[in-house]
Design a protein around this motif. Sequence first.
Motif, PDB file in Angstrom:
ATOM      1  N   LEU A  26       0.824  -1.206   0.000  1.00 22.18           N
ATOM      2  CA  LEU A  26       0.000   0.000   0.000  1.00 22.18           C
ATOM      3  C   LEU A  26       0.858   1.254   0.000  1.00 22.18           C
ATOM      4  N   LEU A  27       1.898   1.280   0.817  1.00 23.33           N
ATOM      5  CA  LEU A  27       2.762   2.461   0.872  1.00 23.33           C
ATOM      6  C   LEU A  27       3.478   2.679  -0.451  1.00 23.33           C
ATOM      7  N   ALA A  28       3.909   1.578  -1.085  1.00 26.75           N
ATOM      8  CA  ALA A  28       4.587   1.707  -2.379  1.00 26.75           C
ATOM      9  C   ALA A  28       3.621   2.255  -3.429  1.00 26.75           C
ATOM     10  N   ARG A  29       2.370   1.781  -3.407  1.00 24.87           N
ATOM     11  CA  ARG A  29       1.390   2.271  -4.382  1.00 24.87           C
ATOM     12  C   ARG A  29       1.068   3.747  -4.153  1.00 24.87           C
ATOM     13  N   MET A  77       5.237   6.777   7.640  1.00 22.80           N
ATOM     14  CA  MET A  77       4.770   5.937   6.531  1.00 22.80           C
ATOM     15  C   MET A  77       5.154   6.514   5.173  1.00 22.80           C
ATOM     16  N   ARG A  78       5.386   7.811   5.099  1.00 24.08           N
ATOM     17  CA  ARG A  78       5.735   8.435   3.822  1.00 24.08           C
ATOM     18  C   ARG A  78       7.239   8.386   3.539  1.00 24.08           C
ATOM     19  N   ASP A  86      11.712  -4.593   5.943  1.00 25.52           N
ATOM     20  CA  ASP A  86      11.206  -5.965   6.014  1.00 25.52           C
ATOM     21  C   ASP A  86       9.978  -6.039   6.905  1.00 25.52           C
ATOM     22  N   ASP A  87       9.965  -5.218   7.946  1.00 21.69           N
ATOM     23  CA  ASP A  87       8.831  -5.166   8.872  1.00 21.69           C
ATOM     24  C   ASP A  87       8.369  -3.717   8.982  1.00 21.69           C
ATOM     25  N   PRO A  88       7.556  -3.243   8.027  1.00 22.23           N
ATOM     26  CA  PRO A  88       7.167  -1.824   8.049  1.00 22.23           C
ATOM     27  C   PRO A  88       6.388  -1.435   9.290  1.00 22.23           C
ATOM     28  N   ALA A  95       8.927   4.367  15.583  1.00 22.44           N
ATOM     29  CA  ALA A  95       8.928   5.814  15.379  1.00 22.44           C
ATOM     30  C   ALA A  95       7.817   6.489  16.180  1.00 22.44           C
ATOM     31  N   VAL A  96       6.642   5.872  16.240  1.00 27.74           N
ATOM     32  CA  VAL A  96       5.536   6.444  17.004  1.00 27.74           C
ATOM     33  C   VAL A  96       5.869   6.467  18.490  1.00 27.74           C
ATOM     34  N   ARG A  97       6.485   5.402  18.981  1.00 30.01           N
ATOM     35  CA  ARG A  97       6.857   5.363  20.405  1.00 30.01           C
ATOM     36  C   ARG A  97       7.843   6.479  20.742  1.00 30.01           C
ATOM     37  N   ILE A  98       8.856   6.669  19.897  1.00 29.33           N
ATOM     38  CA  ILE A  98       9.848   7.722  20.134  1.00 29.33           C
ATOM     39  C   ILE A  98       9.178   9.098  20.099  1.00 29.33           C
TER      40      ILE A  98
END
Length: 296
Positions: A26-29, A77-78, A86-88, A95-98
Amino acid sequence: MIPHTTTAAGRGGGEDYTTGEGLRALLARLHAEGPGAWRTDPIAAKLMEYAAEKYAALARKHGLDPWEAAAAAFDVMRTRSARGADDPWGVVTHAVRITCIAEERAQGLLCSTHQARRPHYSVFHDAERLSDRENPLDDYHPAFHITDPHPDDEHDGENEGEREVVEPAGVVTSASGAVEDAIAFVTVLGWPAQTARAAVEHVCHALARAGSRQSAFEVLRRDKHSRALLDLPGSSWTALLRALLGNPAPGIAATSAGRGILLRLLIGETLPVLLHDDDLVLTVSLAAPRKGGGRR
């Protein structure tokens, strides 16, 4: 994983963004379709609703709104690192935790989130009003305490002897407390409790013999016998020494990384403050030895 049903809608595909592979697709699309895709794609909207629900508990833990965590997820995500990981979802969650930690620290320190991410600022305690304390400031703050005997004291000699006994006892107590806090810090970040205690205590004994942190670091860094007894790989041992004693590089001697855990605890920093130091937490946790031994 929070159950969520996805369906193909609009021009988008039917990516199951709840899985790592589906999120990556989805992110690639969305990246290939251009910036406007995030505004118009219905699957992207559902993805952000899912992210807000997924990170709601993490956001509440740090006093934030779930959509603030979703906004942090959107930012990462961008990026290329999320699209190619490998594990998006792992990258996004980290990143959200930080970001949540930095937002919480920024609110407490009354500074920007950018500043709160820097150890130079995050070492300070949260801002507080003097009126928030039940006792007057001069009752507990050491800056207002007089330790020298009064010149008119009739028992100067007796008081001097008392100080010689009392002050060293206080230092020992403070040092032992710092050692226990250092052991707890290392254990919390994934080190086996027995290994953490043995390693920290050995470093402290060597520090007492060497007399300086830099000398102790150099002696311990070359001490293969101790490392073998502790059953630690070289990378874990070196990382632990640098975390406990500080990085000996001259250019960062005055920073948190240069001081090390033991000195930071002795000068008044607490475990919660250390746990908010993301670089230190990452260094110690990544250096934790595997249960079966070997390098990480």
